[in-house]
Design an enzyme around this catalytic site. Structure first.
Site, PDB file in Angstrom:
ATOM      1  N   ARG A  90      -4.350  -9.683   4.019  1.00 30.22           N
ATOM      2  CA  ARG A  90      -5.223  -9.819   2.641  1.00 30.22           C
ATOM      3  C   ARG A  90      -3.611  -9.309   2.272  1.00 30.22           C
ATOM      4  NH1 ARG A  90      -6.651  -6.355  -0.980  1.00 30.22           N
ATOM      5  NH2 ARG A  90      -8.640  -6.386  -1.804  1.00 30.22           N
TER       6      ARG A  90
ATOM      7  N   LYS B  26       0.708  -1.149  -0.244  1.00 32.48           N
ATOM      8  CA  LYS B  26      -0.043   0.222   0.250  1.00 32.48           C
ATOM      9  C   LYS B  26       1.111   1.384   0.602  1.00 32.48           C
ATOM     10  CE  LYS B  26      -4.745  -1.199   1.456  1.00 32.48           C
ATOM     11  NZ  LYS B  26      -5.817  -0.871   2.742  1.00 32.48           N
TER      12      LYS B  26
END
Length: 286
Positions: free
Chosen positions: A255, A221
């Site tokens: 995840r 991210k």
């Protein structure tokens, strides 16, 4: 005990959720699993490497070309059914904020609805309750789907995360979602700047302390990229470091894009914490 689909996971059993994007414009793989066969190969590989959950998404999280509910369903529903047929014991999650899509994928065999946009469609929880599937309740800072935060501020970011996710979790249970199938997610990057996401990670133990299982979506991210000043394809090391910290603080579901590497990190942390024996322990005994 966390119960998702046919699976049950103990308190100190970290769980990998592998990302399979059914989008042509995903930020990380640029549509590598948009077509069926590469996507199914990705599922097979992820399961072999230790993923218990497959998270299927039909819409890129960031801004981009509009994707209608009908198109999102077209990308995901048939694929869910095929994964269910080929992998009957894997937990199937679908990343969606729309109740119409949630209903369709539950009919096709999904076990979890991953609501990454913080209950923007309250009917999604009702769908999860009606089908008795799991629900991920995420803090998204009240941002709208597929938008980026702009100069967002919190008096106390973790206090806001706790308030929002706990309320969403209790609402899910009231809507009929089994309590043991509800997870909360701090929502790294969603409605947050990099400092917010770092603080959410540093204080993750406060979320674990609520008693709800915590899911973290850290993989490659922007907060990792900005912290280390690395482009998307060079964020794996930072992601794994953040994964190790999150595991030590008690998060349960991860995840991820890199399944095998994450499995090793989680196994190592669990062994250091005393929750998992070494795979081999011959040193000093021969």
């Amino acid at each position: 005990m966390l119960r998702l689909g046919r699976r049950e996971f103990g308190a100190h059993e970290p769980v990998i959720m592998a990302i399979v994007n059914r989008t042509p414009d995903s930020f990380y793989d640029q549509g590598a699993t948009f077509r069926d066969e590469p996507a199914l190969a990705r599922v097979e590989q992820a399961v072999a490497e230790g993923a218990a959950i497959i998270d299927i998404g039909g819409v890129k999280a960031g801004p981009g070309e509009e994707v209608t509910a009908e198109e999102e369903a077209r990308r995901t529903v048939g694929f869910v059914a095929e994964v269910r047929r080929r992998f009957p014991d894997v937990v199937i999650s679908v990343d969606t904020w729309r109740h119409e899509v949630g209903e369709a994928v539950c009919e096709a065999g999904a076990d979890v609805l991953n609501d990454a946009w913080g209950g923007v469609d309250p009917r999604l929880a009702e769908v999860a309750g009606r089908y008795g599937v799991g629900l991920v309740c995420t803090h998204a800072g009240e941002t709208q789907p597929r938008t980026r935060p702009h100069r967002i501020a919190y008096d106390d970011v973790m206090a806001d995360i706790l308030r929002v996710t706990s309320a969403l979790a209790e609402r899910a249970v009231a809507a009929g979602v089994p309590r043991e199938s509800v997870l909360i997610d701090p929502g790294h990057d969603f409605g947050k700047n990099t400092r917010h996401s770092l603080e959410a990670t540093r204080r993750l133990g406060e979320m674990v302390g609520t008693g709800w299982p915590v899911l973290v979506s850290l993989s490659n991210k922007d907060f990792v990229g900005e912290t280390l000043d690395r482009p998307v394809k060079e964020r794996v090391t930072g992601t794994l470091a953040t994964t190790a910290v999150s595991a030590w603080l008690g998060a349960q579901v991860y995840r991820v894009h890199e399944v095998a590497e994450t499995r090793q990190v989680l196994d190592m942390v669990m062994s250091i914490a005393g929750h998992r024996p070494p795979a081999v322990a011959r040193r000093g005994l021969a």
